[in-house]
Scaffold this active site. Structure first.
Site, short mmCIF file in Angstrom:
data_model
loop_
_atom_site.label_atom_id
_atom_site.label_comp_id
_atom_site.label_asym_id
_atom_site.label_seq_id
_atom_site.Cartn_x
_atom_site.Cartn_y
_atom_site.Cartn_z
CG ASP A 184 4.19 -2.50 11.67
OD1 ASP A 184 4.98 -3.17 10.97
OD2 ASP A 184 3.99 -1.28 11.51
CB THR A 193 -1.56 7.04 -3.90
OG1 THR A 193 -1.00 5.72 -3.83
CG2 THR A 193 -0.56 7.97 -4.58
NE ARG A 223 -2.74 1.31 3.58
CZ ARG A 223 -3.65 1.80 4.43
NH1 ARG A 223 -4.89 1.94 4.04
NH2 ARG A 223 -3.33 2.13 5.64
CG ASP A 274 0.67 -1.76 10.21
OD1 ASP A 274 0.90 -0.95 9.31
OD2 ASP A 274 0.77 -3.00 10.07
#
Ligand code: URA
Length: 209
Positions: free
Chosen positions: A203, A108, A104, A200
């Protein structure tokens, strides 16, 4: 329009709450994702078709039901989807696994493919894409697009937590793909993270932060 199923089983909701806690460490996080995926697999596969076959028990011949299509593939979106694959596989041990790697772009928020390895007979399989976070929906939309390019007809998409924005985007892009989630959260923040979410997922699964 595709169906969105929220799996609100008490065990799923309890484990999801533990998962969200910022003090839940890497080992517990990984175990919870496994357990959640396993519990969700039960509902995700609820509408698999059955067929009748003849067998013989020690007592007599009888007609029983088995899966009409035993060919199933679990498709984790790398890397966070990996955390869910084994949980699903614990209920469907003969499933094959295909991997789709999407990165990702943090500016953007659009996905770029960097890896794709699918079972050769993927077009004949019932497929279950797994990715813990359905945020913008862009990665999921791209993964479904890749499966459709490979002539896959049956696709289910499974996430632990979804943002309303991601669900809307996915339904618009792929109205034929049913979505299964444990919870629909409030919104996305300006960085594309789900609020309240769990941070996340990659992570936290792999201890990279
Ligand atoms: N990916 C994550 O891991 N977490 C989010 O909140 C959104 C995308």
């Amino acid at each position: 329009m595709s169906k969105v199923t929220t799996i609100d089983h008490p065990l799923v909701q309890h484990k999801l709450s533990l998962l969200r806690d910022k003090d839940t460490g890497c080992k517990a996080f990984r175990e919870l994702v496994y357990e959640l995926a396993m519990l969700m697999a039960y509902e995700v596969t609820r509408d698999l078709e059955l067929k009748e076959i003849e067998i013989e028990t020690p007592i007599c011949k009888t007609t029983v039901q088995t899966l009409a299509n035993e060919k199933i593939a679990v498709i984790p979106i790398l890397r966070a989807g990996l955390g869910m694959a084994d949980g699903i596989m614990s209920l469907i041990p003969n499933a094959k696994v295909g991997h789709i790697g999407l990165y990702r772009n943090p500016d953007t928020l659009m996905p770029t493919g960097y890896y794709c390895k699918l079972p050769q007979d993927i077009a004949e399989r019932e497929t279950i894409i797994v990715d813990p976070m359905l945020a913008t929906g862009n990665s999921g939309i791209e993964a479904i697009h890749i499966l459709k390019e490979n002539n896959v007809g049956s696709i289910r998409f499974v996430s632990l937590i979804a943002a309303p924005e991601g669900i809307a985007a996915m339904q618009a892009a792929h109205p034929d793909v049913d979505i299964y989630v444990a919870h629909i959260d409030e919104k996305l923040n300006e960085h594309g993270y789900i609020v309240p979410g769990l941070g996340d997922a990659g992570d936290r699964l792999f201890g990279t932060k």
